[in-house]
Scaffold this active site. Structure first.
Site, PDB file in Angstrom:
ATOM      1  CE1 TYR A   1      -3.571   2.524   0.032  1.00 53.55           C
ATOM      2  CE2 TYR A   1      -2.493   3.374   2.474  1.00 53.55           C
ATOM      3  CZ  TYR A   1      -3.670   3.688   1.012  1.00 53.55           C
ATOM      4  OH  TYR A   1      -4.358   4.637   1.797  1.00 53.55           O
TER       5      TYR A   1
ATOM      6  CG  ASP B   1       6.218   3.973   0.654  1.00 49.91           C
ATOM      7  OD1 ASP B   1       6.116   4.096   1.481  1.00 49.91           O
ATOM      8  OD2 ASP B   1       4.618   3.555   0.071  1.00 49.91           O
TER       9      ASP B   1
ATOM     10  CE  LYS C   1       1.331   4.778   8.268  1.00 53.22           C
ATOM     11  NZ  LYS C   1       1.044   4.212   7.387  1.00 53.22           N
TER      12      LYS C   1
HETATM   13  C1  LIG Z   1       0.511   4.306   5.134  1.00 51.34           C
HETATM   14  C2  LIG Z   1       0.648   4.419   4.476  1.00 51.34           C
HETATM   15  C3  LIG Z   1       1.371   5.641   3.596  1.00 51.34           C
HETATM   16  C4  LIG Z   1      -0.101   5.882   3.144  1.00 51.34           C
HETATM   17  O1  LIG Z   1       0.696   7.561   4.318  1.00 51.34           O
HETATM   18  P1  LIG Z   1      -1.055   8.457   4.934  1.00 51.34           P
HETATM   19  O2  LIG Z   1      -0.032   9.227   6.276  1.00 51.34           O
HETATM   20  O3  LIG Z   1      -1.912   7.085   5.123  1.00 51.34           O
HETATM   21  O4  LIG Z   1      -1.430   9.209   3.086  1.00 51.34           O
HETATM   22  C5  LIG Z   1       2.051   5.212   2.855  1.00 51.34           C
HETATM   23  N1  LIG Z   1       3.046   4.131   2.535  1.00 51.34           N
HETATM   24  C6  LIG Z   1       2.807   3.099   3.361  1.00 51.34           C
HETATM   25  C7  LIG Z   1       4.148   2.273   3.374  1.00 51.34           C
HETATM   26  C8  LIG Z   1       1.931   3.398   3.947  1.00 51.34           C
HETATM   27  O5  LIG Z   1       2.399   2.814   6.000  1.00 51.34           O
END
Ligand SMILES: *Cc1c(COP(=O)(O)O)cnc(C)c1O
Length: 441
Positions: free
Chosen positions: A144, A239, A267
């Site tokens: 994701y 990511d 995060k």
């Molecule tokens: C949480 C997450 C996102 C998205 O971040 P948001 O701040 O919720 O838009 C993207 N990539 C990874 C790996 C994530 O865990």
């Protein structure tokens, strides 16, 4: 456990917000019970409006690595708020946070702050396309990267398929430029790159997957991604929105010794405030406006409160350890290991097979006898058992993510005593799973 007020609040919220929530997984739809409404949190404890107290292993889905309402973070935020909450103009704080991030992520030679992980990955993808002049991108099934159109493509199980949107509203034409490939499968990604590599702008990957449960890469997998992208002139985007500062302080790139071209963080970098970042090779980042032609902007980007919470959180995390003490990342890893070992022991006693994964202070369990390497394996795990386990834990005051496809997080504020309590609760929850399975037969 009484959740009367939460239930009433949920009914009211559902009249004005889809599913009563502002992000889907909060609705507890997968575990068929109602979510507690939260009133406050402190350290590793979270309290609902009914007065129940829980030990929290969600940590706002990752950011709260130093614990909730850490006094150092709260004090800094109060002082910052009194100086104004947003200016839309450059501040010293932005450079300060960027420099601190760079000491831990030297591959981010130049970076830009944004307000969410979604924005970070979306912008990194645009940059990769703008830099390479290519339209196609590769992502992995079950990874994701936020909810932008290009990345909301999953393509289900099976081998490399042309992108099929995971959501109505994602134009087919956009999805068609996203190639989804099974994670941890060297042959599949090699084939896609051999066949279409010269049309591919980038491979984007969660180098330690956290959105199909926690699924670390197989030995040598990230090396293959690095070699393939170099060979075909595509960019490699890590990511690390979730695993950054978590899997290890320096994220997956430090843990596995692989240097991506671009990195996305989120995060933890905002310490519970809306902040994320993308950055990497200088020559690539210089394509971003106003220096280059690739446009990306944000009214609240680099917001002073977000910078402040991020700075204080990272300062706590990167502080020099006391003499003879391990560093904070090591402490988190050891505590997490202790918790997981306890869970495995209790699962064994109850005769329930689990597959437990850990990367630093990220962890999750699958109710599976088989090892889990990818999304298909994760889907094959027993989700009914997970729901039973989840509810049994919640009733004992242990607050977990309400889905097997979510990762759990430990914070510096979790004590050995809290961990022991959580392990004891797990014993009862595994017994509940075993009982439910016996009743089924
Ligand atoms: C949480 C997450 C996102 C998205 O971040 P948001 O701040 O919720 O838009 C993207 N990539 C990874 C790996 C994530 O865990």
């Amino acid at each position: 456990m009484n959740l009367e007020k939460s239930l009433a609040a949920f009914h009211e919220a559902k009249r004005i917000m889809p599913g009563g929530v502002n992000s889907p997984v909060r609705s507890y739809a997968n575990v068929d019970c109602n979510p507690p409404f939260i009133a406050r949190a402190e350290g590793d404890r979270i309290y609902d409006i009914d007065g129940n107290e829980y030990i929290d292993y969600v940590g706002s889905w990752g950011p709260m690595v130093v614990g909730h309402a850490h006094p150092q973070v709260v004090r800094a935020l109060q002082e910052a708020a009194a100086r104004g909450t947003s200016y839309g103009a450059p501040t010293l704080l932005e450079t300060e946070l960027a420099k601190l991030v760079q000491t831990v992520y030297p591959s981010m030679e130049v970076m830009r702050m944004v307000s969410s992980g979604t924005e970070a990955t979306m912008s990194a993808i645009r940059l990769a396309r703008g830099f390479t002049g290519r339209d196609k991108i590769v992502k992995f099934v079950g990874c994701y990267h936020g909810h932008s159109d290009s990345l909301l493509v999953n393509a289900g199980s099976g081998l490399a398929t042309f992108g099929v949107p995971s959501s109505p509203g994602v134009p087919r034409a956009v999805a068609a430029d996203t190639i989804a490939v099974p994670y941890n499968d060297v042959d599949a990604i090699t084939r896609v790159m051999e066949e279409q590599g010269d049309a591919i702008a980038c491979i984007i990957v969660e180098p330690i997957a956290g959105n199909m449960g926690c699924v670390p890469p197989r030995q040598g997998y990230l090396e293959v991604l690095r070699q393939l992208t170099e060979k075909h002139g595509a960019l490699l985007i890590f990511d690390e929105v979730m695993c950054g500062f978590r899997a290890s302080l320096g994220g997956a790139q430090a843990a596995y010794g692989i240097t991506p071209d671009l990195t996305c963080l989120g995060k933890i970098i905002g310490g519970g405030m809306p902040c994320a970042a993308y950055g990497g090779r200088r020559d690539i980042m210089m394509h971003i406006a106003p220096v280059g032609p690739v446009y990306q902007a944000g009214t609240l980007s680099g917001n002073p409160l977000a910078m402040t919470a991020g700075l204080e959180t990272l300062r706590i995390l990167t502080a020099e350890p006391e003499a003879g003490e391990p560093d904070k990342s090591r402490i988190l890893t050891l505590k997490t290991k202790k918790l997981l070992l306890g869970w495995q022991e209790k699962a064994g006693e109850a005769g329930v097979a689990i597959c437990a994964h850990q990367a630093g202070s990220m962890f999750s369990i699958f109710f599976s006898e088989k090892e889990v390497f990818d999304y298909e394996d994760a889907c094959a795990a027993d989700q009914k058992a997970f729901a039973v386990w989840f509810k049994a834990m919640l009733e004992q005051g242990i607050y977990l993510a309400p889905s097997q496809f979510e990762t759990l997080f430990l914070s510096l504020s979790h004590t050995d005593e809290d961990i022991a309590r959580t392990v004891a609760a797990a014993g009862k929850a595994f017994a509940a799973v075993a009982r439910q399975r016996r009743d089924l037969f």
